[in-house]
Write a protein that holds these residues in place. Structure first.
Motif, PDB file in Angstrom:
ATOM      1  N   CYS A   5       1.967  -5.309  -1.925  1.00 23.35           N
ATOM      2  CA  CYS A   5       3.320  -5.843  -1.706  1.00 23.35           C
ATOM      3  C   CYS A   5       3.233  -6.947  -0.633  1.00 23.35           C
ATOM      4  N   PRO A   6       4.020  -8.035  -0.773  1.00 18.51           N
ATOM      5  CA  PRO A   6       3.939  -9.166   0.169  1.00 18.51           C
ATOM      6  C   PRO A   6       4.010  -8.779   1.641  1.00 18.51           C
ATOM      7  N   VAL A   7       4.872  -7.812   1.983  1.00 14.25           N
ATOM      8  CA  VAL A   7       5.011  -7.471   3.400  1.00 14.25           C
ATOM      9  C   VAL A   7       3.739  -6.823   3.940  1.00 14.25           C
TER      10      VAL A   7
ATOM     11  N   ASN B 141       9.500  -3.021  11.824  1.00 15.61           N
ATOM     12  CA  ASN B 141      10.591  -3.977  11.623  1.00 15.61           C
ATOM     13  C   ASN B 141      10.378  -4.808  10.358  1.00 15.61           C
ATOM     14  N   ALA B 142       9.146  -5.245  10.150  1.00 12.46           N
ATOM     15  CA  ALA B 142       8.842  -6.064   8.976  1.00 12.46           C
ATOM     16  C   ALA B 142       9.072  -5.294   7.683  1.00 12.46           C
ATOM     17  N   VAL B 143       8.573  -4.076   7.622  1.00 17.42           N
ATOM     18  CA  VAL B 143       8.733  -3.267   6.405  1.00 17.42           C
ATOM     19  C   VAL B 143      10.200  -2.976   6.128  1.00 17.42           C
TER      20      VAL B 143
ATOM     21  N   GLU C   6       6.555 -13.730   4.592  1.00 20.01           N
ATOM     22  CA  GLU C   6       5.500 -14.333   5.408  1.00 20.01           C
ATOM     23  C   GLU C   6       6.087 -14.951   6.673  1.00 20.01           C
ATOM     24  N   LEU C   7       7.223 -15.637   6.534  1.00 23.67           N
ATOM     25  CA  LEU C   7       7.878 -16.258   7.694  1.00 23.67           C
ATOM     26  C   LEU C   7       8.382 -15.191   8.660  1.00 23.67           C
ATOM     27  N   LEU C   8       8.936 -14.108   8.123  1.00 22.82           N
ATOM     28  CA  LEU C   8       9.446 -13.018   8.960  1.00 22.82           C
ATOM     29  C   LEU C   8       8.329 -12.415   9.810  1.00 22.82           C
ATOM     30  N   VAL C   9       7.224 -12.064   9.175  1.00 19.25           N
ATOM     31  CA  VAL C   9       6.119 -11.435   9.904  1.00 19.25           C
ATOM     32  C   VAL C   9       5.551 -12.385  10.952  1.00 19.25           C
ATOM     33  N   SER C  10       5.417 -13.651  10.589  1.00 23.53           N
ATOM     34  CA  SER C  10       4.900 -14.643  11.527  1.00 23.53           C
ATOM     35  C   SER C  10       5.791 -14.758  12.763  1.00 23.53           C
ATOM     36  N   LYS C  11       7.103 -14.776  12.560  1.00 21.26           N
ATOM     37  CA  LYS C  11       8.048 -14.870  13.673  1.00 21.26           C
ATOM     38  C   LYS C  11       8.007 -13.619  14.549  1.00 21.26           C
ATOM     39  N   LEU C  12       7.923 -12.456  13.922  1.00 17.22           N
ATOM     40  CA  LEU C  12       7.883 -11.204  14.694  1.00 17.22           C
ATOM     41  C   LEU C  12       6.635 -11.165  15.573  1.00 17.22           C
ATOM     42  N   VAL C  13       5.517 -11.614  15.051  1.00 14.48           N
ATOM     43  CA  VAL C  13       4.269 -11.639  15.821  1.00 14.48           C
ATOM     44  C   VAL C  13       4.368 -12.640  16.958  1.00 14.48           C
TER      45      VAL C  13
END
Length: 236
Positions: free
Chosen positions: A172-174, A210-212, A224-231
């Motif tokens: 899955c992408p996330v 949070n990402a999941v 991809e943008l969400l995970v990058s921002k969270l990191v």
């Protein structure tokens, strides 16, 4: 023509609907949401009828209440320890039973030391509609294979539909994005909609959780943008 070809795959079905006739010979592979009724295969819940590449039929729903099915992997919480069994809440209509000997290497003298509130990753071995489901923390060969107690980490409650997506292949992408940015983290997904996540640090665990939770309805690019921002936020 195979009778499976007449099944309304990809369409919305309702409880009690006949989706196809049972074959006169051979076996018919079915998953959750379906049962044999006389000479027909009928649905037991509403959702979308799906078919795997090997021809297995099942009903995909968004319900939060889980209906156990044999061989599915689930995550549950120990609610009681009585005699030879643990009582486990898997979010279904009935509490599941986990025998104390259903662990790799377990004996009557060497029992798993599980307490009320502990989280376990288990396999459904019995799912009679009129009896409590039975679990095991071993595979069909008696090996742990990742089953057992899930220590530390964080437990998320989701729905069965999203759980199936997280277990799909390719990843899955996330989960693919988390693997790319976090490198190290662990995840266990139960078909009952429960998701356990752990990472080397609390910050990484929070990012993954949070990402999941937020990525269920996002596209691959959005994820991809969400995970990058969270990191990036965690690093700042």
């Amino acid at each position: 023509m195979s009778k499976l070809h007449t099944a309304p795959v990809g369409e919305v079905v309702y409880p009690g609907q006949s989706v196809c006739k049972l074959p006169d010979t051979g076996q018919l592979r079915v998953g959750p949401g379906l049962e044999a009724n006389n000479n027909a295969l009928c649905t037991t819940k509403s959702g979308i009828l799906r078919k795997t590449k090997v021809g297995k039929l099942w009903v995909e729903g968004r319900q939060k209440r889980y209906i156990p099915a044999v061989e599915e992997s689930v995550i549950g919480i120990i609610t009681e320890n009585y005699g030879e069994n643990f009582a486990v809440n898997i979010g279904g209509p009935f509490t599941a039973s986990l025998p104390v000997l259903a662990f790799e290497g377990a004996t009557r003298r060497n029992r798993p030391n599980l307490q009320v509130g502990d989280i376990v990753y288990a396999r459904v071995t019995s799912a009679d509609r009129d009896l409590d489901p039975v679990l095991a923390c071993v595979d069909a060969q008696g090996k742990a294979s990742g089953f057992g107690q899930l220590k530390e980490g964080y437990l998320i409650n989701s729905n069965t539909h999203y759980a199936r997506r997280l277990l799909s292949r390719p990843p899955c992408p996330v989960l693919a994005s988390l693997e790319k940015h976090l490198k190290q983290f662990e995840v266990a997904v139960g078909m009952n909609g429960k998701i356990w996540i752990d990472a080397p640090s609390t910050a990484r665990t929070v990012i993954a959780c949070n990402a999941v939770q937020r990525a269920e309805f996002m596209s691959s690019a959005q994820t991809e943008l969400l995970v990058s921002k969270l990191v990036d936020v965690a690093k700042s």
